[in-house]
Design a protein around this motif. Sequence first.
Motif, PDB file in Angstrom:
ATOM      1  N   THR A  99      39.032  31.132  44.811  1.00 55.00           N
ATOM      2  CA  THR A  99      37.053  31.835  44.998  1.00 55.00           C
ATOM      3  C   THR A  99      37.245  32.620  45.567  1.00 55.00           C
ATOM      4  O   THR A  99      36.525  34.312  45.113  1.00 55.00           O
ATOM      5  N   SER A 100      38.385  33.588  45.961  1.00 58.46           N
ATOM      6  CA  SER A 100      38.507  34.909  46.046  1.00 58.46           C
ATOM      7  C   SER A 100      38.137  35.188  44.856  1.00 58.46           C
ATOM      8  O   SER A 100      38.096  36.892  45.123  1.00 58.46           O
ATOM      9  N   VAL A 101      39.689  35.554  43.567  1.00 60.71           N
ATOM     10  CA  VAL A 101      40.024  35.783  43.593  1.00 60.71           C
ATOM     11  C   VAL A 101      38.655  36.201  41.948  1.00 60.71           C
ATOM     12  O   VAL A 101      38.548  36.611  41.781  1.00 60.71           O
ATOM     13  N   HIS A 102      38.356  34.225  41.925  1.00 59.53           N
ATOM     14  CA  HIS A 102      36.618  34.992  40.981  1.00 59.53           C
ATOM     15  C   HIS A 102      36.085  35.380  41.797  1.00 59.53           C
ATOM     16  O   HIS A 102      35.001  36.611  40.829  1.00 59.53           O
ATOM     17  N   LEU A 103      35.878  36.392  42.994  1.00 58.09           N
ATOM     18  CA  LEU A 103      34.469  36.989  43.556  1.00 58.09           C
ATOM     19  C   LEU A 103      35.166  38.599  43.389  1.00 58.09           C
ATOM     20  O   LEU A 103      34.148  39.088  42.736  1.00 58.09           O
ATOM     21  N   CYS A 104      36.996  38.516  43.210  1.00 54.76           N
ATOM     22  CA  CYS A 104      37.377  39.970  43.304  1.00 54.76           C
ATOM     23  C   CYS A 104      36.711  40.245  41.965  1.00 54.76           C
ATOM     24  O   CYS A 104      36.578  41.400  41.723  1.00 54.76           O
TER      25      CYS A 104
ATOM     26  N   ILE B 266      29.010  30.961  47.601  1.00 57.35           N
ATOM     27  CA  ILE B 266      27.553  30.801  47.426  1.00 57.35           C
ATOM     28  C   ILE B 266      27.732  32.064  47.391  1.00 57.35           C
ATOM     29  O   ILE B 266      26.732  32.843  45.709  1.00 57.35           O
ATOM     30  N   TYR B 267      28.552  33.188  47.757  1.00 57.50           N
ATOM     31  CA  TYR B 267      28.543  34.278  47.184  1.00 57.50           C
ATOM     32  C   TYR B 267      28.872  34.657  45.935  1.00 57.50           C
ATOM     33  O   TYR B 267      28.546  35.572  45.337  1.00 57.50           O
ATOM     34  N   ALA B 268      30.194  34.339  45.325  1.00 59.40           N
ATOM     35  CA  ALA B 268      30.411  34.580  43.968  1.00 59.40           C
ATOM     36  C   ALA B 268      30.134  33.333  43.092  1.00 59.40           C
ATOM     37  O   ALA B 268      29.993  33.860  41.768  1.00 59.40           O
ATOM     38  N   SER B 269      29.287  32.408  42.957  1.00 63.71           N
ATOM     39  CA  SER B 269      28.481  31.664  42.085  1.00 63.71           C
ATOM     40  C   SER B 269      26.852  33.046  41.811  1.00 63.71           C
ATOM     41  O   SER B 269      27.319  33.456  40.525  1.00 63.71           O
ATOM     42  N   ALA B 270      26.758  33.660  42.592  1.00 62.75           N
ATOM     43  CA  ALA B 270      25.342  34.070  42.946  1.00 62.75           C
ATOM     44  C   ALA B 270      25.930  35.256  41.830  1.00 62.75           C
ATOM     45  O   ALA B 270      24.979  35.328  40.862  1.00 62.75           O
TER      46      ALA B 270
ATOM     47  N   LEU C 199      25.876  38.115  36.919  1.00 63.23           N
ATOM     48  CA  LEU C 199      26.359  39.352  35.912  1.00 63.23           C
ATOM     49  C   LEU C 199      26.123  38.672  34.943  1.00 63.23           C
ATOM     50  O   LEU C 199      25.793  38.903  33.221  1.00 63.23           O
ATOM     51  N   LEU C 200      25.755  37.488  34.417  1.00 64.40           N
ATOM     52  CA  LEU C 200      25.569  36.505  32.783  1.00 64.40           C
ATOM     53  C   LEU C 200      24.266  37.064  33.250  1.00 64.40           C
ATOM     54  O   LEU C 200      23.350  37.503  31.680  1.00 64.40           O
TER      55      LEU C 200
END
Length: 110
Positions: free
Chosen positions: A5-10, A65-69, A74-75
């Motif tokens: 999740t951290s990598v996806h967020l970054c 939640i932050y990464a998903s939002a 972005l999409l």
Amino acid sequence: RMPRTSVHLCSALFVEMTTQIMLDHITKETFRPFRWAILPMVLLFALIGTDQLSAGSSTDDFLLIYASALWAYLLLKMKLVINEICMILQIWCFDITTPRSRSLNKKKLI
């Protein structure tokens, strides 16, 4: 605790900054380095750094939640930018040989 999740967020934050700097360059706008998308991350780090929040399930949920939002934002942003570029150039996104109807453009602009 949540490396994926951290990598996806970054990566989402990197994509947001990179696409914005490219869009600003193409449209000859000035790039503003302050990003609203980074503000929740700074707030989370500040709360953890001041010992007001400890790493646990609440921070894991926050990061998820932050990464998903952020990816949803972005999409949507990419869809709108691609749609606006196609409307200005009067082309379809994946088919540039078929002409776009002017009546269709007027309906979407209104």
